[in-house]
Each structure stands twice: as C-alpha cells, then as structure tokens.
Design a protein around this motif. Structure first.
Motif, short mmCIF file in Angstrom:
data_model
loop_
_atom_site.label_atom_id
_atom_site.label_comp_id
_atom_site.label_asym_id
_atom_site.label_seq_id
_atom_site.Cartn_x
_atom_site.Cartn_y
_atom_site.Cartn_z
N ASP A 128 38.97 32.61 41.09
CA ASP A 128 38.94 32.12 42.32
C ASP A 128 40.44 31.85 42.54
O ASP A 128 41.16 31.66 41.65
N ARG A 129 40.85 31.37 43.83
CA ARG A 129 42.16 30.93 44.06
C ARG A 129 42.75 29.79 43.18
O ARG A 129 43.85 30.01 42.81
N GLN A 130 41.77 28.65 43.25
CA GLN A 130 42.23 27.41 42.47
C GLN A 130 42.78 27.61 41.00
O GLN A 130 43.58 27.66 40.44
N THR A 131 41.90 28.73 40.37
CA THR A 131 42.06 29.26 38.76
C THR A 131 43.12 29.90 38.81
O THR A 131 44.07 29.50 37.97
N GLU A 132 43.31 30.78 39.64
CA GLU A 132 44.73 31.59 39.62
C GLU A 132 46.09 30.68 39.76
O GLU A 132 46.92 30.84 39.01
N ILE A 133 45.95 29.56 40.82
CA ILE A 133 46.96 28.77 41.04
C ILE A 133 47.27 28.05 39.92
O ILE A 133 48.52 27.68 39.24
N GLN A 134 46.16 27.42 39.30
CA GLN A 134 46.31 26.73 37.93
C GLN A 134 46.96 27.38 36.84
O GLN A 134 47.81 26.90 36.19
N ILE A 135 46.36 28.66 36.68
CA ILE A 135 47.01 29.47 35.45
C ILE A 135 48.40 29.64 35.76
O ILE A 135 49.40 29.64 34.88
N THR A 136 48.80 29.94 36.98
CA THR A 136 50.02 30.40 37.22
C THR A 136 51.17 29.00 37.06
O THR A 136 52.20 29.06 36.31
N MET A 137 50.68 28.01 37.46
CA MET A 137 51.45 26.75 36.98
C MET A 137 51.53 26.53 35.52
O MET A 137 52.65 26.35 35.09
N ARG A 180 53.05 23.46 42.23
CA ARG A 180 51.78 23.66 42.73
C ARG A 180 52.03 24.47 43.95
O ARG A 180 51.47 25.63 44.31
N GLU A 181 53.18 23.88 44.96
CA GLU A 181 53.41 24.81 46.23
C GLU A 181 53.79 26.28 45.93
O GLU A 181 53.47 27.28 46.52
N GLU A 182 54.91 26.20 44.88
CA GLU A 182 55.25 27.75 44.52
C GLU A 182 54.21 28.53 44.11
O GLU A 182 53.91 29.62 44.45
N ALA A 183 53.31 28.05 43.30
CA ALA A 183 52.08 28.76 42.68
C ALA A 183 51.30 29.16 43.92
O ALA A 183 50.69 30.14 43.70
N GLU A 184 51.03 28.37 44.87
CA GLU A 184 50.12 28.64 45.77
C GLU A 184 50.65 29.73 46.57
O GLU A 184 50.07 30.70 46.89
N THR A 185 51.98 29.79 46.89
CA THR A 185 52.66 30.97 47.90
C THR A 185 52.69 32.43 46.77
O THR A 185 51.97 33.38 47.37
N ILE A 186 52.66 32.21 45.56
CA ILE A 186 52.77 33.22 44.74
C ILE A 186 51.52 33.97 44.63
O ILE A 186 51.18 35.17 44.78
N VAL A 187 50.41 33.14 44.46
CA VAL A 187 48.97 33.52 44.13
C VAL A 187 48.40 34.07 45.70
O VAL A 187 47.72 35.15 45.48
N ASP A 188 48.89 33.42 46.67
CA ASP A 188 48.49 33.94 47.87
C ASP A 188 49.07 35.56 48.23
O ASP A 188 48.16 36.36 48.76
N ILE A 189 50.22 35.62 47.94
CA ILE A 189 50.85 37.05 47.90
C ILE A 189 50.01 37.97 47.21
O ILE A 189 49.52 39.08 47.45
N VAL A 190 49.81 37.57 45.74
CA VAL A 190 48.98 38.33 44.97
C VAL A 190 47.63 38.72 45.45
O VAL A 190 47.12 39.87 45.48
N ARG A 191 47.01 37.76 45.93
CA ARG A 191 45.50 37.92 46.31
C ARG A 191 45.45 38.62 47.63
O ARG A 191 44.69 39.57 47.80
#
Ligand SMILES: Nc1ncnc2c1ncn2[C@@H]1O[C@H](COP(=O)(O)OP(=O)(O)O)[C@@H](O)[C@H]1O
Ligand SMILES: [Mg+2]
Length: 306
Positions: A206-215, A222-233
C-alpha cells in the motif's frame, strides 16, 4: 564422477532485529500470518510479481525463527543433486582464523567423496531452508522436496546413505518464494508441492508502506518520498499490466534525489531526466511498447503528480 572444488555448505544466522525493515500494519499482518503458519510447522510460500517484497519478507520470517538459515536461489540448471548433494573427486577444506587474519589453512583431499548440498544440510541439522524463486528450477529438480515436506523424509542415493533416506530433523523449516507462472523464466510448480505449503499471495504494497520503504532505503524526507511514490503508483496504475514500476524504482529515484539535492518536481529538467531513465528502464523489461510512447506516458504522470 564430477571433478570440482566444493566448499561445504555453511548456514547463516540472520539478525532478528532489522532496523531497515519497514513494519507498517500491512507488513506486520503478513509477517504475523507467516509466523503462525511456521509455528504450526507448515512451509510458507510468498508468491507475487517482482518487487512485491517476497525475498525481504522471506528473509525476515526466516530470521524470526532464530535458527541458522540455508539459502537456495532457484536456477534453470539445477538438478536434484544440486539440492541433495553428490560425489565429488576433489575436496577442499579452508580454515580461516577469525582472530589472526593471516592464518589460512587449506587442506586438500583427492578421493571420491559425497558432499551434502543445501537441502541435505538443512534436513540433517534442523536449519531453516529459504528457497528463493524456487520455480526457476525445473520441477524435476524440486521433486525431492515432496517427501521432505509431506513425510519428513529425505530420499538419498546409496552413495550417501545405505538406508536410502534420512529422517528430517524436527527443527527443519522451509520458506519459499516464487513469481507467478506467467512470468518469464518460471516453471509451473507441481500442484502436489504447492498443496503442501501455505501460500501468501503478495501484490504491491500500500501507499504508506511504499513511502516508508522509500524513506528508509534512500534517506529522502517524507514529502519527497510521497511525491516519488505517487509518481510510481500513478504510472503503475496507468499501465495495463499494473506490475511495474515497483517500489525498487521509488528507492532508486529517492537515492538519486538525495545525492543530487534536486527536489522532485516536473518543472525541474534534471528530475525529469532522472525519472525518465529510472522508470523507463524498469518498465521496458515488462512492456513491449515503443520508446516514445513510454516516455510520453512518464512525462504525463510527472505533470499530473508534481
Ligand atoms: N518490509 C520491507 N522493509 C524494507 N524494505 C523492503 C520491505 N519489503 C521490501 N523492501 C524493499 O523493496 C524492494 C523489493 O523487495 P524484494 O523483497 O526484493 O521483492 P521481490 O523479492 O518480490 O522481487 C527491495 O529493495 C527491498 O529491500
Ligand atoms: Mg526476490
């Protein structure tokens, strides 16, 4: 008789505490289920497309059992003897002194002798077998696992055992991972083998897990990880097969962002170039699409997200 240099199989100890392992509620749920099945003495099988965390979850689950682990990575070329062992005409024993690094003793012996391979070592001593990507090996090579999992008996050639079998140690445990059959390079596992394991089917986190893993894996905010994960998703959703890009691409993009000091955003020319390189290279392996189309799709998603 094969003439080869064979090192005896040594198990590894995995640390139970893994600071970089992300345990969001979604991951915790999977890990707890796996632990319960292992406690009930069933082999656990993590199955899912590339990048869904199979190997990482398998390693973590193996580590929690707290006993030595023997790793096997499935291979097309494997035969049953690669799992069980074989006769070799040359044996080398290496002794490395942990305290005095200059001490290294090598003994060599030239005679036909049996060398236990990974499965036999794990069955004999009661280690945990982690067989990653087991469907990359041909089904015939894996047949030996049937009686190990069902009757707790390992069939052995007469060169190894006069009885022709070995009783599996009660502490023996097994964890498997595989890609679904439709993936290139995977064989269809025997139903009989699959029936003896409990399969946990994985999909992208899920999105939260992908954000955590990226961080955790790249060190971005967190903000950067959110943007990156949203692009990927978004890109994953836009593609018909929904399999790539994976969280691996998010981690890669995160590392590059961190190193370069560039903020993720479609207005930054450099970020767009990084995103095109990283996302395109992960997607192209799973997608037969004209280069231009793919790049246009990535640019479209970038504009939409940031
Ligand atoms: N729970 C987790 N905590 C931290 N990193 C994870 C976790 N699950 C997966 N990863 C990371 O995500 C990536 C993909 O996971 P991996 O286990 O290699 O997938 P698979 O074996 O399904 O291809 C790897 O970089 C891995 O380190
Ligand atoms: Mg893997």
């Amino acid at each position: 008789m094969a003439v080869a240099t064979v090192e005896e199989i040594q198990p590894i100890m995995l640390a139970k505490e893994q600071p970089n392992f992300v345990l969001t509620p979604e991951v915790k749920d999977k890990v707890q289920r796996a632990a319960l099945y292992m406690q009930a003495r069933y082999p656990v099988h993590f199955s899912g497309p590339a990048g869904t965390g199979k190997s990482t979850l398998a390693m973590y689950t193996a580590a929690q059992l707290g006993q030595p682990v023997v790793l096997i990575h499935g291979e097309e070329e494997f035969s049953a003897s690669d799992l069980v062992g074989g006769e070799f005409g040359f044996r080398r024993k290496k002794v490395i002194d942990n305290f005095i690094h200059s001490v290294m003793k090598t003994e060599e012996e030239v005679s036909a002798r049996w060398i236990d391979s990974r499965l036999t070592v794990a069955c004999k001593h009661g280690f945990t077998l982690l067989y990653d990507e087991f469907t990359r090996s041909r089904p015939q090579a894996n047949n030996v696992l049937l009686s190990v999992l069902e009757e707790h008996i390992l069939d052995l050639p007469s060169a190894r055992s006069t009885e022709g079998y070995m009783k599996v140690h009660p502490n023996f445990a097994a964890i498997f991972t595989s890609n679904p059959v439709e993936y290139a390079g995977a064989y269809r596992a025997q139903d009989a083998l699959i029936d003896r394991m409990i399969t946990i089917k994985l999909d992208h986190y899920d999105r939260q897990t992908e954000i955590q893993i990226t961080m955790v894996k790249s060190g971005v905010s967190r903000e950067e990880a959110e943007t990156i994960v949203d692009i990927v998703r978004s890109l994953r959703k836009a593609k018909s097969d929904h399999t790539t890009p994976t969280v691996r691409a998010a981690v890669m993009l995160g590392k590059v962002v961190k190193l370069s000091g560039i903020k993720p955003g479609s207005k930054d020319g450099d970020f767009t170039k990084f995103a095109l390189d990283i996302l395109d290279s992960e997607i192209s392996t799973s997608m037969q699409q004209k280069n231009g189309e793919l790049q246009a799709m990535i640019r479209g998603v970038l504009k939409e997200v940031c």
